[in-house]
Design a protein around this motif. Structure first.
Motif, short mmCIF file in Angstrom:
data_model
loop_
_atom_site.label_atom_id
_atom_site.label_comp_id
_atom_site.label_asym_id
_atom_site.label_seq_id
_atom_site.Cartn_x
_atom_site.Cartn_y
_atom_site.Cartn_z
N ARG A 204 0.84 -1.20 0.00
CA ARG A 204 0.00 0.00 0.00
C ARG A 204 0.87 1.24 0.00
NH1 ARG A 204 -2.81 4.04 2.53
NH2 ARG A 204 -5.11 4.02 2.42
N ASP A 208 -3.47 9.11 2.47
CA ASP A 208 -4.89 8.84 2.67
C ASP A 208 -5.50 8.09 1.49
OD1 ASP A 208 -4.80 10.09 5.12
OD2 ASP A 208 -5.38 12.05 4.31
N ALA A 210 -6.15 5.39 -1.10
CA ALA A 210 -5.90 3.95 -1.06
C ALA A 210 -5.38 3.50 -2.42
CB ALA A 210 -7.19 3.21 -0.71
N ASP A 316 -9.52 -5.28 3.90
CA ASP A 316 -9.19 -4.67 5.19
C ASP A 316 -9.06 -3.16 5.12
OD1 ASP A 316 -9.15 -7.13 6.43
OD2 ASP A 316 -7.00 -7.44 6.17
N GLU A 317 -9.10 -2.58 3.92
CA GLU A 317 -9.01 -1.11 3.80
C GLU A 317 -10.09 -0.45 4.65
OE1 GLU A 317 -7.74 2.61 2.72
OE2 GLU A 317 -6.74 0.72 2.26
N ASP A 318 -9.71 0.61 5.35
CA ASP A 318 -10.61 1.29 6.28
C ASP A 318 -11.61 2.15 5.52
OD1 ASP A 318 -11.77 2.24 8.57
OD2 ASP A 318 -10.23 3.76 8.95
N ARG A 319 -12.62 1.47 4.98
CA ARG A 319 -13.69 2.16 4.26
C ARG A 319 -15.03 1.59 4.72
NH1 ARG A 319 -12.80 4.69 -0.65
NH2 ARG A 319 -15.07 5.06 -0.55
N PRO A 320 -15.49 2.03 5.90
CA PRO A 320 -16.76 1.49 6.42
C PRO A 320 -17.94 1.74 5.48
CG PRO A 320 -16.02 3.40 7.69
CD PRO A 320 -14.89 3.01 6.81
N LYS A 323 -18.56 -1.35 3.33
CA LYS A 323 -18.71 -2.63 4.02
C LYS A 323 -20.09 -2.71 4.67
CE LYS A 323 -13.76 -2.93 5.09
NZ LYS A 323 -12.74 -3.09 6.16
#
Length: 720
Positions: A204, A208, A210, A316-320, A323
């Motif tokens: 990665r 910020d 992705a 696992d990327e922090d993108r609620p 998801k």
């Protein structure tokens, strides 16, 4: 599915069915591939958030790997031994391998097309996966520094020439082959570079935004730093799948030692499948096949991403926003009403807990309270899969250290968990737990826990019967039932079950449960016969059954007989189904559906109408650890438990089973030609998603006083 989609099932040996007929049975292996296709197609289901769709694609990739590691490996082994026993559908081993290869290749083509489509969607959503694309100078400089510092010291190129033998490639190992020319003398040289398992598949970029790049593209990008003084003529990647099944030798004197040795041998199993990029020249492909001993391996060429299971890193990327909305399961109010005292709540009335909608913490609380309670004198527990960081293991250790008698039946033949279970067994033994490994040739698959407690000058036994594993992680995504009871009959039966496993003492008589391999198939056949008798007497006759797989020919034939006698049969079979439904004169009254959605349907529930239309209060209802497969009836220790408590009966039959039957958002119906068709809401009817229903409407289980005078739980209705 692993959903982690559950591990691919494999029988120890082929069983010749009494009837061999392609018109009566679907092929088991092709049926499993059809299930994995349903998993993969959820990646295209726009009702799911984007990263959840990517998770489904990753799961389907992992599932396919395990299918080759176990099922196809088993077929190849039979072929090498010239075993040509026919499957129930009439196909020989060789015919199955041809059909399976073609179907798997077609599935992989669809998976790769789905990945290409999703890669574009991810980029539009702000998650970019870079290949050989150009990047800005700053990013290129960072990537080069990262390569020099974090990758270059770890990778080890190896020349392929007579003085450098071809190295061992591990299972699921990804490797690159570089064709180079030395600039100094124009000498051609071929180099192999294995991607170490310690390196993550994607790098990665910082920041910020992705942005990811696959490891193989990084290695290609900086080949000049890996091979200074050489000119690259070509590069290609390949990946292998090895036979990962473990053979059990019945004459093994020490089962633990045998498995420790077998686990090491598995890592060097024969090559079953070779995945290779289309860019690899034919002579390089021939070299790889020859050096890996994979001339008999199944070959697939791909122009896209090898090892789709590795896409889970992107999930696992922090993108609620991409998801599923996080879900927090509730703890049963019934136990809270008793001040958190599990034993008091169970003593008052049987409890069923519906995972993952209700917390697995209640199972842990049951065991932790048993460990801490001075009145508890003994705990017995089966362990099939417990996970890497298991609170269940810790509770058993705490109980043993507190001076209680603790027995753990550890199944070291749980596929792909053998090594972890051996580690747990050692830890338990060190704490003073009596560890038993069960039978050599049978697996202990029953999920049972019993706690013996001193009460009022006598002893009371509390039991937990589960349809799923004692695994806190999978309990968050597998739908399973946990049944708690203090019924003395259940306690006596559980004690006999444990004595059978630990001391080979066959039960003299069982009051509630039925066990396999002692009579479970016969019990089911008798229950089906009972419905046939009702049908022949002109009464309503109905069977509902939910399971993961339906394969056993004897049960299938009995269901066919019931269908043609007039019994209406509704089957919810998540994975493999060899029964052919809806065939006039054979299975005209049988309907089969599969549910694939946010959670992995895993509970086994069976209901028999007893002369009345289902659902009804008098129906005979059972939960179980077993699927309807030959291995579950003949080569595993399993249980089936009748549900008699009215509240629990209502919860399981009127809520769980009805919800599964009426779901029309994540269900597929099996047609008589073997095709699965997605179920859609009929015009004028509402859409119903069973997972969403149980997430938003607390079920009946463990509600206690919260249910009194409340309309909080909507009643489900089954359209006739």
């Amino acid at each position: 599915m692993s959903h982690p989609a559950e591990h691919v099932a494999a029988d120890a040996s082929p069983i010749e069915p009494a009837i061999i007929d392609a018109e009566r049975y679907f092929n088991r292996e092709l049926s499993w591939l059809a299930f994995n296709r349903r998993v993969m197609e959820e990646a295209a289901n726009t009702a799911h958030p984007l990263l959840e769709r990517l998770r489904f694609l990753s799961i389907s990739g992992n599932n396919l790997d395990e299918f080759f590691m176990v099922r196809v490996a088993g077929l190849k082994g039979q072929q090498m031994q010239a075993i040509e026993a026919r499957a129930p559908d009439g196909m020989t081993v060789t015919q199955q391998l041809v059909a399976v290869t073609a179907e798997a290749d077609a599935l992989m083509v669809q998976q790769q097309a789905q990945w290409r489509s999703m890669r574009r969607e991810l980029a539009e959503a702000g998650i970019e996966v870079i290949g050989s694309d150009r990047v800005d100078a700053e990013s290129e400089a960072w990537l080069e520094q990262h390569f020099r510092e974090q990758i270059f010291p770890i990778v080890t190129p190896q020349a392929l020439d007579p003085s450098h033998p071809f190295p061992f490639i591990p299972n699921k190992g990804l490797s690159l082959i570089f064709d180079l020319v030395r600039l100094s003398d124009k000498e051609p040289i071929r180099e192999l570079l294995m991607v170490p398992a310690t390196l993550q598949r994607f790098v990665r970029f910082p920041g910020d935004a992705a942005r990811y790049i696959a490891m193989e593209h990084v290695l290609r990008r900086f080949a000049g730093l890996l091979f200074p003084g050489f000119e690259m003529q070509g590069v290609g990647a390949f990946r292998i799948i090895r036979d990962s099944d473990l053979e059990i030798e019945e004459e093994a004197e020490d089962l633990v030692r045998h498995f420790r040795s077998a686990i090491k041998r598995r890592r060097r199993g024969r090559v079953i499948r070779l995945e290779i990029e289309t860019a690899v020249p034919p002579e390089v492909e021939a070299l790889v096949k020859n050096e890996l001993g994979g001339n008999d391996a199944l070959i697939t060429e791909q122009a896209s991403f090898l090892g789709l299971g590795d896409l889970d890193m992107l999930v696992d990327e922090d993108r609620p926003d991409l998801k599923f909305t996080p879900y927090s399961p509730r703890f049963p109010e019934r136990i809270r009403e008793h001040g958190g005292d599990c034993f008091a709540a169970i003593r008052a009335k049987d409890i069923v807990v519906h995972h993952p909608y209700e917390a697995f913490d209640v199972v842990l609380a049951f065991l932790r309270q048993a460990a801490a309670d001075p009145d508890v004198v003994a705990i017995k527990q089966t362990l099939y899969r417990a996970g890497k960081q298991s609170a269940v293991i810790n509770a058993l250790i705490a109980a043993a250290e507190a001076g209680k008698s603790v027995t753990a039946v550890v199944e070291i033949k749980a596929r792909f968990d053998e090594e972890q279970n051996l580690l747990w067994a050692s830890a338990l033994e060190r704490a003073g737990v009596q560890v038993v490994y069960g039978f050599i040739d049978w697996k202990t698959h029953a999920k049972v826990s019993m706690v013996v407690r001193r009460e009022g000058g006598s002893y009371r036994t509390y039991c937990h019967f589960g349809t799923g594993n004692y695994h806190p992680i999978t309990a968050r995504i597998y739908t399973d039932l946990s049944f708690f009871t203090a019924d003395p009959r259940a306690g006596r039966d559980a004690a006999q079950l444990f004595n059978y496993i630990t001391g080979y003492v066959e039960p003299a008589s069982l009051e509630l449960i039925t066990m396999s391999p002692i009579g479970m198939r016969q019990k089911l056949c008798a229950l089906i016969d009972g419905e046939i008798e009702f049908a022949e007497a002109g009464k309503p006759a109905t069977i509902w059954a939910k399971m993961n797989s339906l394969v056993d020919p004897a049960i299938i034939e009995k269901l066919y007989a019931a269908s043609e006698a007039g019994v209406r049969i509704e089957l919810i079979v998540r994975g493999m189904c060899c029964l052919r439904p809806g065939v006039p004169g054979m299975s005209s009254n049988i309907r089969v559906k599969s549910v694939v959605g946010r959670f992995l349907e895993h509970s086994r529930i069976w209901a028999f109408g007893k002369g009345r239309v289902l659902p009804n209060d008098d129906a005979r209802l059972f939960i179980s650890s077993a699927d309807w497969m030959s291995r579950n009836f003949d080569r595993r220790v399993e249980y089936m438990m009748p549900i008699e408590n009215p509240t629990v009966h209502d919860q399981v039959l009127d809520q769980v089973m009805v919800a599964n039957l009426i779901d029309n958002e994540q269900s597929w119906e099996l047609r008589s030609d073997g095709h699965y068709e997605r179920v859609v809401a009929e015009p004028g009817t509402k859409s119903f998603n069973l997972h969403r229903y149980f997430m938003t409407n607390p079920s009946l289980s463990g509600r206690g006083a919260a249910l009194q005078g409340s309309d909080a739980v909507p009643k489900l209705r089954l359209r006739r």
